[in-house]
Design an enzyme around this catalytic site. Sequence first.
Site, PDB file in Angstrom:
ATOM      1  CD  GLU A  44      92.364  55.620  91.665  1.00  0.00           C
ATOM      2  OE1 GLU A  44      91.619  56.468  91.183  1.00  0.00           O
ATOM      3  OE2 GLU A  44      93.306  55.872  92.423  1.00  0.00           O
TER       4      GLU A  44
ATOM      5  CG  PHE B 144      88.790  55.907  97.287  1.00  0.00           C
ATOM      6  CD1 PHE B 144      89.646  56.992  97.389  1.00  0.00           C
ATOM      7  CD2 PHE B 144      88.912  55.056  96.203  1.00  0.00           C
ATOM      8  CE1 PHE B 144      90.618  57.225  96.424  1.00  0.00           C
ATOM      9  CE2 PHE B 144      89.879  55.281  95.224  1.00  0.00           C
ATOM     10  CZ  PHE B 144      90.735  56.366  95.342  1.00  0.00           C
TER      11      PHE B 144
ATOM     12  NE  ARG C 139      99.493  57.079  92.080  1.00  0.00           N
ATOM     13  CZ  ARG C 139      98.257  56.641  92.250  1.00  0.00           C
ATOM     14  NH1 ARG C 139      97.276  57.482  92.450  1.00  0.00           N
ATOM     15  NH2 ARG C 139      98.000  55.364  92.247  1.00  0.00           N
TER      16      ARG C 139
ATOM     17  CB  SER D  35      95.429  53.246  98.316  1.00  0.00           C
ATOM     18  OG  SER D  35      95.795  52.549  97.147  1.00  0.00           O
TER      19      SER D  35
ATOM     20  CB  SER E  63      87.701  45.109  86.042  1.00  0.00           C
ATOM     21  OG  SER E  63      89.098  45.227  85.984  1.00  0.00           O
TER      22      SER E  63
ATOM     23  NE  ARG F 130     128.916  53.363  82.400  1.00  0.00           N
ATOM     24  CZ  ARG F 130     129.667  52.591  83.178  1.00  0.00           C
ATOM     25  NH1 ARG F 130     130.208  53.079  84.274  1.00  0.00           N
ATOM     26  NH2 ARG F 130     129.858  51.325  82.857  1.00  0.00           N
TER      27      ARG F 130
END
Lengths: 385, 258
Positions: free
Chosen positions: A364, A123, A84, A158, A132, A269
């Site tokens: 983020e 980035f 993602r 990342s 934060s 199951r």
Amino acid sequence: MDFGFTEEQRMVQEMAKSFAEKEIAPYVEQDEENHYYRREILSKMGEMGLLGWSMPEEYGGNGMGWMEAVTALYEIAKVHTSWRLSISGNCWGPAMTILEYGTDEQKKKFIPPLLSGEAVGSFAMTEANSGSDVGSMKMFAEDKGSHYVLNGSKMWISGGHTSDIGLVYVCTEEGGGPKGLSCFIIDYNNTEGIERIPINKKVGMWSAPTSELVFENAQVPKENLLGPVNKGFPICMWMLNNTRMGCATGAAALSAAALEGSVAYANERTQFGQPIGKFQLVQAQIAEMKLEDDAALQLVYRAAWLKQNKMPSQQQTSMAKLYSCKAAVNAANIAMKVYGSYGYSDEYPCGRWLRDAKQFETLEGTSNIHTTIVAGIELGYQPNR
Amino acid sequence: MNIVVLLKQTFDTEAKIVISGGKVDPTGVTLVINPYDEFAIEEALTLKEAQGEGSEITVVTAGGDVAEQALRTALAMGCDKSILVSDEALDGADEWAAAEAVAAALKDVEYDIIFAGRIAVDDASGQVAVRVAEALGIPSVSSILKFETDGTVATVTREIDGGNEIIEVPLPAMLTAQKGLNEPRLPNMMGIMKAKSKPLEKKDLAAVGKAAGDVAAKFVIDSVSLPTPREAGTILKGEAAETAPELVRLLHEEAKVI
């Protein structure tokens, strides 16, 4: 009001699902085990146009917008959450921000390789002591006339050591603060003085690289300053309002994956002579997952719709991110219970879902930060941008 | 070169089949292009790319309005235009009726070659493509695994018992695709964007020169049933050496496989 897909959106969904099944699914287990980032998947995404959302065709954009983008990202993240990050890392992060704030030269040079998948993007804001509180970062860029010299370090980036092109936010005023930050475009392959250290020990996201970046007298040409000097903070906030959709969508997708897996397992199951899905306590677990997953996805689509229509979306983006992250963690947690002992083994993906879900509450903007954004806008302390 | 592909929209192969009122219930089922027809599309696209400028692919199907989705996907993959034969009189059409309708639609289409899937995964009758060839008076070769052409003759390979056979067939011809012919591509985003502006022509029976009575089904389906659910296996408890004789007995006397 229309809850249906357009013909294009239906085809995007079908295509992204098939892409994820064909190009990503066969490698999930081995890449997780080896903590391996399969670079060629990004190239293939680029070839298929999966990195060019809301971007003009002249730079390699695919001509589609936010609704289609989250539809595609959702299908990809459902198969492997690590992937993602690719759309945020290439498109919504560097490419879209360069399109908004960059010069013509910057757009022509940096956007096409990010959208084609020829380059990996990233980035970087976070530092060891600045998370934060973005404005508290210490990394500094000194103006040397013809160029800037960057010193300092970034943490938890990342794709930091795998990327070719990245945005880096640094102080350009002594003391920094929100009015003293600037944004630079870094050409990692052609810049001396940057050490990129992989962070290999982490709870989840094992197929998505995370890095520490150390800048030591790294010279960055003046033409790589993105936007005006000392205007990096609003650029950063603008960018995050876009990239956060990657978190929100990825989290909603993870909760969907955990739900789908749990439904299949509950039907298969057998205990006490019947499928465990027939037991009301398991039904309560499935219902809770379904409700939260569906609510998360609607929030994601609403935020995407606002962005598509160029309307204020910060509060709705934060709501989508905040709620989807909760849904993802809860769904992964419940899945582990539905699967029982098998969920605790490597045979089933419950462990991966749980590991990967926990990232969303931090990346983020922590859930606390998003809670304050939602409340701050609601109380009238800040506008909805 | 003018290339035609015949296509059928089918249930997703992962769909859970439910029978209601003596029919397969389509409610909530994802519909896809028949997987064998994807091989046909891919072969047509590969041929078009090899031929260069001037080649065109027309994709044709018969079905309800929902079949437009399958045609749009084929257009997104790279086909150029499409025809949907849609008429209430075709509800419940059998293979003969579907073939008559499709063949009638092809009367106004120029073609040098027609590709289709070997079978559709839903009813697996494998009749429509060869019936269309018959109606058009052109040769057909089924289940091809390899295809080449010089523009006037196609050289195709098909698997036969114990080996392969290579067949030369003059064009125009109908060729049906077997799994293994190629690896179908996915439509990319640019293809999806272009698909909506490509022609999708909808024709009823009258538009292809047929009346409802011309395509009345020749057979009636009496009943439809699901396969018998697989029964649970038997587990022989105990040490391997102790249970082996019983296993041999069961395989010999009950399963009758040894």
